[in-house]
Design a protein around this motif. Structure first.
Motif, PDB file in Angstrom:
ATOM      1  N   LYS A   1      -4.964  18.189  34.267  1.00 17.27           N
ATOM      2  CA  LYS A   1      -5.394  17.847  32.900  1.00 17.27           C
ATOM      3  C   LYS A   1      -5.347  19.057  31.970  1.00 17.27           C
ATOM      4  CE  LYS A   1      -8.030  14.735  31.295  1.00 17.27           C
ATOM      5  NZ  LYS A   1      -7.838  13.892  30.117  1.00 17.27           N
TER       6      LYS A   1
ATOM      7  N   VAL B   1      -3.495  18.734  28.681  1.00 20.59           N
ATOM      8  CA  VAL B   1      -4.187  17.911  27.689  1.00 20.59           C
ATOM      9  C   VAL B   1      -5.410  18.656  27.160  1.00 20.59           C
ATOM     10  CG1 VAL B   1      -5.483  15.765  27.344  1.00 20.59           C
ATOM     11  CG2 VAL B   1      -3.393  15.759  28.718  1.00 20.59           C
ATOM     12  N   ASN B   2      -6.212  19.187  28.074  1.00 23.58           N
ATOM     13  CA  ASN B   2      -7.445  19.871  27.668  1.00 23.58           C
ATOM     14  C   ASN B   2      -7.151  21.014  26.698  1.00 23.58           C
ATOM     15  OD1 ASN B   2      -8.854  18.171  29.316  1.00 23.58           O
ATOM     16  ND2 ASN B   2      -9.034  19.611  31.018  1.00 23.58           N
TER      17      ASN B   2
ATOM     18  N   VAL C   1      -6.481  19.452  23.307  1.00 25.61           N
ATOM     19  CA  VAL C   1      -7.669  18.782  22.767  1.00 25.61           C
ATOM     20  C   VAL C   1      -8.696  19.813  22.279  1.00 25.61           C
ATOM     21  CG1 VAL C   1      -9.670  17.375  23.481  1.00 25.61           C
ATOM     22  CG2 VAL C   1      -7.342  16.618  24.011  1.00 25.61           C
TER      23      VAL C   1
ATOM     24  N   LEU D   1      -8.361  20.489  18.527  1.00 22.18           N
ATOM     25  CA  LEU D   1      -8.429  19.423  17.518  1.00 22.18           C
ATOM     26  C   LEU D   1      -9.669  19.453  16.620  1.00 22.18           C
ATOM     27  CD1 LEU D   1      -6.842  16.489  19.574  1.00 22.18           C
ATOM     28  CD2 LEU D   1      -5.735  18.241  18.153  1.00 22.18           C
TER      29      LEU D   1
ATOM     30  N   TRP E   1       0.878  11.360  22.762  1.00 25.33           N
ATOM     31  CA  TRP E   1      -0.524  11.130  23.150  1.00 25.33           C
ATOM     32  C   TRP E   1      -1.486  11.914  22.263  1.00 25.33           C
ATOM     33  CZ3 TRP E   1      -3.137  15.459  24.375  1.00 25.33           C
ATOM     34  CH2 TRP E   1      -2.430  16.540  24.877  1.00 25.33           C
ATOM     35  N   ILE E   2      -1.012  13.028  21.724  1.00 24.53           N
ATOM     36  CA  ILE E   2      -1.888  13.861  20.882  1.00 24.53           C
ATOM     37  C   ILE E   2      -2.339  13.098  19.627  1.00 24.53           C
ATOM     38  CG2 ILE E   2      -0.058  15.018  19.535  1.00 24.53           C
ATOM     39  CD1 ILE E   2      -1.752  17.624  19.872  1.00 24.53           C
TER      40      ILE E   2
ATOM     41  N   GLU F   1      -3.258  10.025  19.509  1.00 28.54           N
ATOM     42  CA  GLU F   1      -4.442   9.234  19.876  1.00 28.54           C
ATOM     43  C   GLU F   1      -5.668  10.138  20.010  1.00 28.54           C
ATOM     44  OE1 GLU F   1      -3.424   6.724  23.228  1.00 28.54           O
ATOM     45  OE2 GLU F   1      -2.129   5.508  21.926  1.00 28.54           O
ATOM     46  N   GLU F   2      -5.465  11.337  20.528  1.00 25.50           N
ATOM     47  CA  GLU F   2      -6.589  12.286  20.645  1.00 25.50           C
ATOM     48  C   GLU F   2      -7.044  12.734  19.255  1.00 25.50           C
ATOM     49  OE1 GLU F   2      -8.286  12.982  23.310  1.00 25.50           O
ATOM     50  OE2 GLU F   2      -6.972  11.881  24.656  1.00 25.50           O
TER      51      GLU F   2
ATOM     52  N   LYS G   1      -9.259  10.194  17.693  1.00 28.32           N
ATOM     53  CA  LYS G   1     -10.641  10.163  18.220  1.00 28.32           C
ATOM     54  C   LYS G   1     -11.524  11.136  17.435  1.00 28.32           C
ATOM     55  CE  LYS G   1      -9.312   9.144  22.978  1.00 28.32           C
ATOM     56  NZ  LYS G   1      -9.082   9.770  24.293  1.00 28.32           N
TER      57      LYS G   1
ATOM     58  N   ARG H   1       1.899   4.636  19.474  1.00 25.70           N
ATOM     59  CA  ARG H   1       0.538   5.142  19.676  1.00 25.70           C
ATOM     60  C   ARG H   1      -0.440   4.594  18.641  1.00 25.70           C
ATOM     61  NH1 ARG H   1      -0.079   7.521  24.686  1.00 25.70           N
ATOM     62  NH2 ARG H   1       1.825   8.643  25.198  1.00 25.70           N
TER      63      ARG H   1
END
Ligand SMILES: C[S@@+](CC[C@H](N)C(=O)[O-])C[C@H]1O[C@@H](n2cnc3c(N)ncnc32)[C@H](O)[C@@H]1O
Length: 206
Positions: A22, A25-26, A29, A32, A50-51, A53-54, A57, A81
């Protein structure tokens, strides 16, 4: 450049997580929350998207995002996405070919520069740099070699794999930090992941 991530678009996310879990991704994230509200954002090389969608959030609405991705298949996946109520303009082209305004509040380059060499990075960096407003934020995630014995062999293996699969013609990491220094960026914060092999940093333009 000759690279083409189309060949790996369908399984890129799964594959990259086999190597670094991960952490990939971590690391992205982590950056952000530094995005200000209502920011105009340029994302270059977002892969499967995918970023987006992050980002939604953290900021479900109010952002104006330009998403530039050279791979048609990666761009197609990104379009699917969930991006909340943020406005996203997708551009399927090499960033070098895209005329950009000079009014972005934030630029995001997630594992983009490792596709470039000491020769090709400066031109690309200068092009992206000119799109960012004075005082704007550049959120950059990429690999770094800090001297741990396993890092260079792992990097070589990854380059070799992506050379065969996607025609990446890069064999070593360019000096990314030198580009930020050259243009006078201030490093506001940074965090390392995957035993220092990945670094995420928030830079501010002067
Ligand atoms: C190593 S992948 C990283 C993908 C994604 N950021 C992630 O972390 O999962 C690099 C991405 O940059 C894109 N890319 C490479 N060169 C590019 C260029 N010149 N302009 C725009 N996108 C580019 C590739 O197609 C690929 O999707």
């Amino acid at each position: 450049m000759a690279s083409n991530y189309d060949n790996s678009a369908g399984f890129y996310d799964g594959l990259s997580r086999i190597v670094s879990g991960k952490a990939l991704v971590n690391a992205q994230v982590y950056l952000l929350p530094f995005i200000p509200e209502r920011a105009k954002i340029l994302i270059v090389g977002g892969g499967t998207g995918w970023i987006l969608e992050e980002i939604a959030k953290v900021h479900p609405s109010g952002l104006n995002i330009t998403y530039v991705e050279i791979s048609a298949k990666m761009t197609a996946l990104s379009r699917k996405r969930t991006t909340g109520n943020n406005a996203v303009a997708f551009i399927n082209d090499a960033i070098e070919n895209v005329s950009l305004g000079a009014d972005y509040d934030v630029v995001i380059t997630p594992f983009l520069f490792d596709n470039f060499t000491e020769e090709t990075l400066p031109g690309l960096f200068g092009h992206i740099h000119s799109s960012l407003k004075p005082q704007g934020l550049w959120l950059c995630t990429d690999y770094q070699v800090t001297g741990k014995l396993w890092q260079k062999p792992l990097l070589k293996m990854m380059y070799w794999f992506f050379k065969i699969l996607c025609g990446i013609d890069t064999t070593t990491l360019p000096d990314i930090e030198a580009q930020f220094s050259k243009y006078g960026y201030k490093k506001k914060s940074a965090k390392t992941f995957f035993a220092d092999f990945i670094i995420s940093a928030q830079y501010q333009k002067s």
